[in-house]
Design an enzyme around this catalytic site. Structure first.
Site, PDB file in Angstrom:
ATOM      1  N   HIS A 118      30.191  68.300  24.461  1.00 55.93           N
ATOM      2  CA  HIS A 118      28.973  67.470  24.483  1.00 55.93           C
ATOM      3  C   HIS A 118      29.249  66.118  25.140  1.00 55.93           C
ATOM      4  O   HIS A 118      28.408  65.578  25.848  1.00 55.93           O
ATOM      5  CB  HIS A 118      28.461  67.224  23.063  1.00 55.93           C
ATOM      6  N   CYS A 143      28.565  81.951  23.966  1.00 60.79           N
ATOM      7  CA  CYS A 143      29.300  80.816  24.530  1.00 60.79           C
ATOM      8  C   CYS A 143      29.683  79.840  23.423  1.00 60.79           C
ATOM      9  O   CYS A 143      28.965  79.679  22.436  1.00 60.79           O
ATOM     10  CB  CYS A 143      28.373  80.117  25.534  1.00 60.79           C
ATOM     11  N   CYS A 192      24.133  75.754  24.861  1.00 61.50           N
ATOM     12  CA  CYS A 192      23.983  76.857  25.810  1.00 61.50           C
ATOM     13  C   CYS A 192      22.979  77.867  25.276  1.00 61.50           C
ATOM     14  O   CYS A 192      23.034  78.261  24.114  1.00 61.50           O
ATOM     15  CB  CYS A 192      25.332  77.528  26.020  1.00 61.50           C
ATOM     16  N   HIS A 235      33.895  72.260  21.220  1.00 65.65           N
ATOM     17  CA  HIS A 235      32.427  72.240  21.359  1.00 65.65           C
ATOM     18  C   HIS A 235      31.942  70.786  21.418  1.00 65.65           C
ATOM     19  O   HIS A 235      31.167  70.418  22.307  1.00 65.65           O
ATOM     20  CB  HIS A 235      31.794  72.976  20.171  1.00 65.65           C
ATOM     21  N   GLU A 236      32.419  69.976  20.486  1.00 64.01           N
ATOM     22  CA  GLU A 236      31.922  68.603  20.393  1.00 64.01           C
ATOM     23  C   GLU A 236      32.389  67.751  21.572  1.00 64.01           C
ATOM     24  O   GLU A 236      31.628  66.940  22.090  1.00 64.01           O
ATOM     25  CB  GLU A 236      32.367  67.963  19.063  1.00 64.01           C
ATOM     26  N   CYS A 261      30.803  80.358  28.541  1.00 58.60           N
ATOM     27  CA  CYS A 261      30.188  81.312  29.469  1.00 58.60           C
ATOM     28  C   CYS A 261      30.398  80.775  30.890  1.00 58.60           C
ATOM     29  O   CYS A 261      30.778  79.608  31.066  1.00 58.60           O
ATOM     30  CB  CYS A 261      28.704  81.474  29.143  1.00 58.60           C
ATOM     31  N   CYS A 302      28.638  77.333  31.653  1.00 57.32           N
ATOM     32  CA  CYS A 302      29.280  76.169  31.031  1.00 57.32           C
ATOM     33  C   CYS A 302      30.682  75.940  31.607  1.00 57.32           C
ATOM     34  O   CYS A 302      31.132  74.803  31.736  1.00 57.32           O
ATOM     35  CB  CYS A 302      29.324  76.326  29.519  1.00 57.32           C
TER      36      CYS A 302
HETATM   37 ZN    ZN Z   1      26.583  71.109  19.448  1.00 61.04          ZN
HETATM   38 ZN    ZN Z   2      27.426  78.548  27.999  1.00 66.80          ZN
END
Ligand code: ZN
Ligand code: ZN
Length: 360
Positions: free
Chosen positions: A258, A270, A265, A254-255, A289, A292
């Site tokens: 970014h 997601c 999202c 996730h990071e 998703c 993304c």
């Molecule tokens: Zn975040």
């Molecule tokens: Zn997404």
């Protein structure tokens, strides 16, 4: 429980866009890839579904942000993209990640292997692990939780100085809790997108952090000296479980997402959904998703089939960090330390369904 239900047209525009250049770029994708991504706006899709809101403290309610569709991502002039010269993701562990050196070393290799599959096509490299003292960061004992914390901003400065020439980004990981400034209680992680550096802590992802018996609590009156890092020697580290590994993989991807310029999202369930607390982070899936996924594919240029296959290989290979390279049960000199992947099995079933659709 509320759901954020977008119309088919809204999702289609978020994914494909109305810009003729991006539409034709989409139409040039492999037919299987389009078939998979089109599931975004098929209401009966079993693969992707709407975001559900469970409480007022959920991210979207408490942090209103402008949504980012594919076109906005594509035309963002500030986002960083890997180049042939800057093609590596570096992981720097700070302090020990496990209770023995072997666990610590294996754990970081599992994370490396996972990132390599997730950001398929980029190289993931490990920097030599360092003790907390090497970073010269500020630290404290948290008044409320009485656990040790290190200053996130100081670590980012350290990582920025160490960033190798070929690095797309450097991400620091630690089992010590973080704080961003004196007035804050804690932070899960912090990143500088312009510098391409981030630091993320898995301290709160252990099964016991929020329990009364959390063993990372120090005696209240223990004095800390700003230059004496011996307090970190033998400091409590949570046990590495399958759930901790899953949470760590989720946070890390996730990071790093970014750092690629993917914002939170708001389209479908997601990985890139924001999360305000652990329960919400646990609810968000490991997968991207389609909107993304198209962003990440546009940044890296992978084949979606090959990427999913690499993720399945990582889950299937319970012992090796590099799937398919190290033969199983060959390391007699090491403890028998299988990768705890039980928590990933459900996700594997999901990926196999995607692969079936991609290769129909
Ligand atoms: Zn975040
Ligand atoms: Zn997404």
């Amino acid at each position: 429980m509320q759901t954020i239900q977008h119309s088919e047209q809204t999702l289609k525009t978020a994914l494909i866009s109305k810009n003729p250049v991006l539409v034709s770029q989409y139409e040039k994708l492999d037919a299987g890839e389009q078939r998979l991504m089109n599931e975004a706006f098929r209401p009966t899709s079993g693969l992707f579904g709407p975001i559900t809101l469970h409480s007022q403290s959920d991210w979207i309610i408490s942090h209103p942000e402008a949504p980012q569709d594919f076109e906005e991502f594509f035309s963002d002039p500030y986002r960083k993209t890997p180049s042939p010269e800057k093609h590596s993701i570096y992981i720097q562990s700070i302090g020990s990640l496990g209770n023995t050196r072997i666990i610590s070393e294996e754990y970081i290799k599992w994370l490396k292997g996972y990132c390599e599959a997730f950001f398929y096509g980029l190289t993931v490299k490990l920097l030599e692990p360092v003790p907390v003292s090497a970073t010269r960061c500020s630290f404290r004992v948290n008044d409320n939780t009485q656990n040790l914390q290190i200053h996130a901003g100081d670590i980012l400065k350290y990582l920025k100085k160490k960033k190798p020439e070929d690095a797309f980004c450097v991400v620091g990981i630690t089992m010590i809790d973080l704080y961003p400034r004196d007035s804050w209680n804690f932070v899960f992680g912090q990143a500088s997108l312009t510098d391409g550096v981030g630091i993320f802590s898995f301290a709160r992802y252990g099964s016991d952090f929020y329990s009364l018996h959390y063993e990372g609590k120090l005696k209240k009156l223990q004095k800390t000296s700003p230059i004496d890092y011996s307090i970190f020697d033998n400091y409590y580290i949570p046990e590495i479980t399958s759930v901790l590994l899953l949470r760590s993989c989720k946070t890390l991807t996730h990071e790093i997402g970014h750092i690629f310029g993917l914002r939170h999202c708001q389209w479908l369930t997601c990985l890139m959904q924001g999360s305000n607390h652990l329960e919400e982070a646990d609810r968000r899936p490991l997968n991207l998703c389609p909107i993304c996924l198209r962003k990440l594919q546009c940044a890296i240029g992978f084949s979606i089939v090959e990427r999913y296959k690499a993720l399945v290989r990582w889950i299937d290979d319970e012992s090796a960090d590099t799937p398919g390279v190290t033969p199983k049960h060959s390391r007699k000199d090491k403890e028998n330390l299988p990768k705890p992947v039980e928590a990933f099995k459900e996700w594997k079933e999901w990926i196999l369904k995607c692969l079936a659709l991609l290769q129909k």
